[in-house]
Design an enzyme around this catalytic site. Structure first.
Site, PDB file in Angstrom:
ATOM      1  N   GLU A  16     -23.013 -66.565  18.553  1.00 16.11           N
ATOM      2  CA  GLU A  16     -23.799 -67.807  18.529  1.00 16.11           C
ATOM      3  C   GLU A  16     -24.574 -68.057  19.824  1.00 16.11           C
ATOM      4  O   GLU A  16     -25.339 -69.005  19.919  1.00 16.11           O
ATOM      5  CB  GLU A  16     -22.859 -69.000  18.270  1.00 16.11           C
ATOM      6  N   THR A  52     -21.386 -63.469  12.278  1.00 19.70           N
ATOM      7  CA  THR A  52     -20.091 -63.472  12.972  1.00 19.70           C
ATOM      8  C   THR A  52     -19.147 -62.591  12.150  1.00 19.70           C
ATOM      9  O   THR A  52     -19.381 -62.376  10.953  1.00 19.70           O
ATOM     10  CB  THR A  52     -19.494 -64.884  13.040  1.00 19.70           C
ATOM     11  N   TRP A 111       0.774 -75.262  26.777  1.00 18.69           N
ATOM     12  CA  TRP A 111       0.041 -74.074  26.379  1.00 18.69           C
ATOM     13  C   TRP A 111       0.370 -72.880  27.263  1.00 18.69           C
ATOM     14  O   TRP A 111       0.419 -73.004  28.487  1.00 18.69           O
ATOM     15  CB  TRP A 111      -1.468 -74.326  26.489  1.00 18.69           C
ATOM     16  N   LYS A 122       1.580 -72.484  21.708  1.00 22.50           N
ATOM     17  CA  LYS A 122       2.049 -73.782  22.193  1.00 22.50           C
ATOM     18  C   LYS A 122       3.565 -73.748  22.248  1.00 22.50           C
ATOM     19  O   LYS A 122       4.227 -73.669  21.227  1.00 22.50           O
ATOM     20  CB  LYS A 122       1.548 -74.895  21.283  1.00 22.50           C
TER      21      LYS A 122
END
Ligand code: ADP
Length: 543
Positions: free
Chosen positions: A333, A188, A445, A440
């Site tokens: 992943e 990653t 959100w 936020k």
């Protein structure tokens, strides 16, 4: 007690993919841009012979099944041969992203314990820097021939690929491995902490690549020509290098030339029908076509992912160029593509704008993959299109444990993705944000992805990115960065007025910054950490 199945238990292996491609589609073409410029052309059959030669050569260097072979390379035919030779002979192909910081590259090569690293001449300066820091690497192989070899002054001795493989047999007795054995390794990008390694099994790669060929995915067959712009150094090039041999599709590899004019020229000359790349690449190609006043004469569909594909760009490809956009989601992943947008029979009757809005979502899981969203306590949320939480994924090609980690990465059998998403009643996934990018505001959100997509719909906007900045009353408020299209004027108020017609009032950013370019990382994503630094330091100055 169940009845045991009575079928052969033959493993799914990368060498099987190679043998299939080379025997069933021996004459199919692979066209590859060499690092020094010209196009190289040969067949699946010839590629397999050279992969065999490389497998012998690696054995000759003392490597054995389980050995790690790194690559720092473009999408080209020698990198492809390494894909098959290394995994096919039971070693592990560790693809390294050259755009990582050298410290991170040294870290991952050492962590993987690479014994050999194959690199393209472009990266010779990087190899010079890495070599003294990577003691496990006993050979650096330059993916070139004697005429184009590079000597690295003051650096390690370099083996020349063509000289290395030339003396060896074009046949190799590919070992029958366990299909759960490691075949490829990718780290990653590690924006927080050290990069983590994902060790893909043969089984995961073959299953993903086979699925990628399906009509509803890339729709590959010997009649298609596929161009993976998506790098082979990251997430297995979305498994397209394997899918081409499984399906018999012509494979076109762009080498280092990833600029829009080069890609456009290659697509037209090689009659490419299917392309795979991140949205910024397609954005560049569209801008180039606009400047030329040209169209795309062979391209039929493109697969996009890595970041959200703005709705306006999906509409442009369909309406102006007749190219269908398939928008997918995946991560290191998940081996390659895990979900993909698709139109059902009912959707085809919807007005175009509704169809584009649907295609801008990240679609449905591919067969073998399951998804769900969970709240902060890990409880599954309803699939109602509005309840948002962390996206969890599981399936046959999803990571279970990071390389050399002693604990599973799973929570109750699911992999937590770090993405915030909703899933609607028909199973369609919408990525709203990454956990670390969430804004936020006043306890609610705001989706930076939705805001960016809304801003990108303005005809004078080339690129847009949103970050959350601290606010005394609302905790956080969105700040919008915009790159104007060349020869376009655009002022802050015009952007805000435009957004007022497209998003909820409280989503409209308080401020807009105009910049010449956005910082884009090695995998085509806007680096929001850099934008946060820009905000903190007031740099760069407005364009
Ligand atoms: P990194 O971005 O850290 O280099 P990856 O290349 O593995 O790592 O990227 C995976 C992430 O990219 C996903 O977790 C998700 O946040 C984002 N992503 C991938 N595809 C899409 C998409 N179609 N829309 C929005 N975000 C996406």
């Amino acid at each position: 007690m169940h009845q045991p199945g009575l079928m052969m238990n033959r493993p799914l292996l990368i060498s099987g993919v190679l043998s299939h491609g080379a025997s069933q589609f021996a004459e199919q073409e692979i066209v590859s841009r060499e690092t020094h410029g010209p196009l190289h052309r040969y067949t699946f059959g010839q590629m397999a012979q050279r992969a065999a030669q490389l497998a012998h050569a690696l054995r000759g260097l003392g490597l054995r099944p389980g050995s790690m072979v790194g690559s720092i390379a473009w999408n080209n035919h020698r990198h492809l041969e390494a894909y098959y030779a290394v995994s096919g002979s039971g070693m592990v192909m560790h693809t390294c992203n050259p755009r990582l910081h050298p410290d991170q590259l040294a870290y991952i090569i050492n962590h993987a314990e690479d014994e050999v690293v194959c690199f393209d001449a472009t990266f010779a300066p990087l190899v010079r820097e890495l070599a003294p820091r990577c003691p496990t690497v006993k050979a650096w192989i330059c993916l070139t021939d004697a005429a184009n070899q590079v000597a690295i002054e003051g650096g390690p001795g370099v083996l020349v690929y063509e000289d290395l493989i030339a003396p060896h047999s074009t046949e190799f007795d590919w070992p029958v491995l366990d299909e759960t054995a490691g075949a490829a390794l990718c780290y990653t990008s590690g924006t927080t902490g050290h990069p983590k390694g994902v060790l893909y099994s043969h089984r995961a790669l073959v299953l993903n690549a086979t699925t990628a060929c399906l009509p509803a995915v890339l729709c590959l067959s010997p009649q298609e020509a596929v161009l993976p712009v998506v790098p082979m150094f990251h997430i297995n090039g979305w498994c397209i290098p394997y899918a081409a041999l499984i399906s018999g599709a012509k494979l076109v590899l762009p080498g280092p030339k990833l600029d829009a004019p080069s890609l456009y020229g290659l697509m037209e000359a090689e009659r490419v029908t299917v392309g795979g790349a991140v949205p910024t690449i397609w954005l560049g190609v569209a801008q180039h076509l606009e400047q030329l006043g040209a169209g795309l004469s062979s391209l039929k569909r493109i697969c996009v992912g890595g970041t959200a594909m703005p709705e306006a760009l999906i509409a442009k490809y369909q309406e102006r160029y007749g190219v269908e956009v398939r928008h997918g989601w995946g991560m290191t992943e998940t081996t390659a593509i895990a979900t993909l947008s698709a139109l059902g029979p009912q959707d085809l009757k919807r007005p175009p704008q509704e169809r584009y809005a649907l295609l801008a979502k990240q679609g449905k899981p591919l067969p073998g993959i399951e998804i769900q969203v969970v709240d902060e306590r890990g409880h599954p949320l309803p699939k109602d299109g509005t309840s948002q939480g962390e996206l969890m994924v599981r399936g046959a090609w999803i990571v279970e444990r990071y390389y050399k980690a002693d604990r599973s990465a799973l929570v109750d059998g699911w992999f937590p993705t770090g993405d915030i998403a909703t899933i609607d009643a028909s199973g369609v996934l919408t990525i709203r944000d990454r956990v670390k990018d969430v804004i936020k505001s006043g306890g609610e959100w705001i989706s930076s992805i939705d805001l960016e997509s809304a801003a990108m719909a303005h005809p004078a906007v080339a690129m847009a990115a949103v970050i959350g900045i601290p606010h005394p009353k609302w905790d956080e408020r969105p700040l919008l960065f915009i790159v104007r299209k060349p020869q376009h004027t655009l002022e802050k108020q015009e952007v805000l007025d435009f957004l007022h017609t497209r998003v909820a009032k409280w989503w409209v950013p308080d401020d807009v910054r105009f910049v010449d370019a956005l910082p884009v990382g090695g995998t085509g994503k806007v680096q929001k950490n850099v934008l946060r630094q820009w905000y903190a330091t007031g740099e760069p100055q407005a364009a």
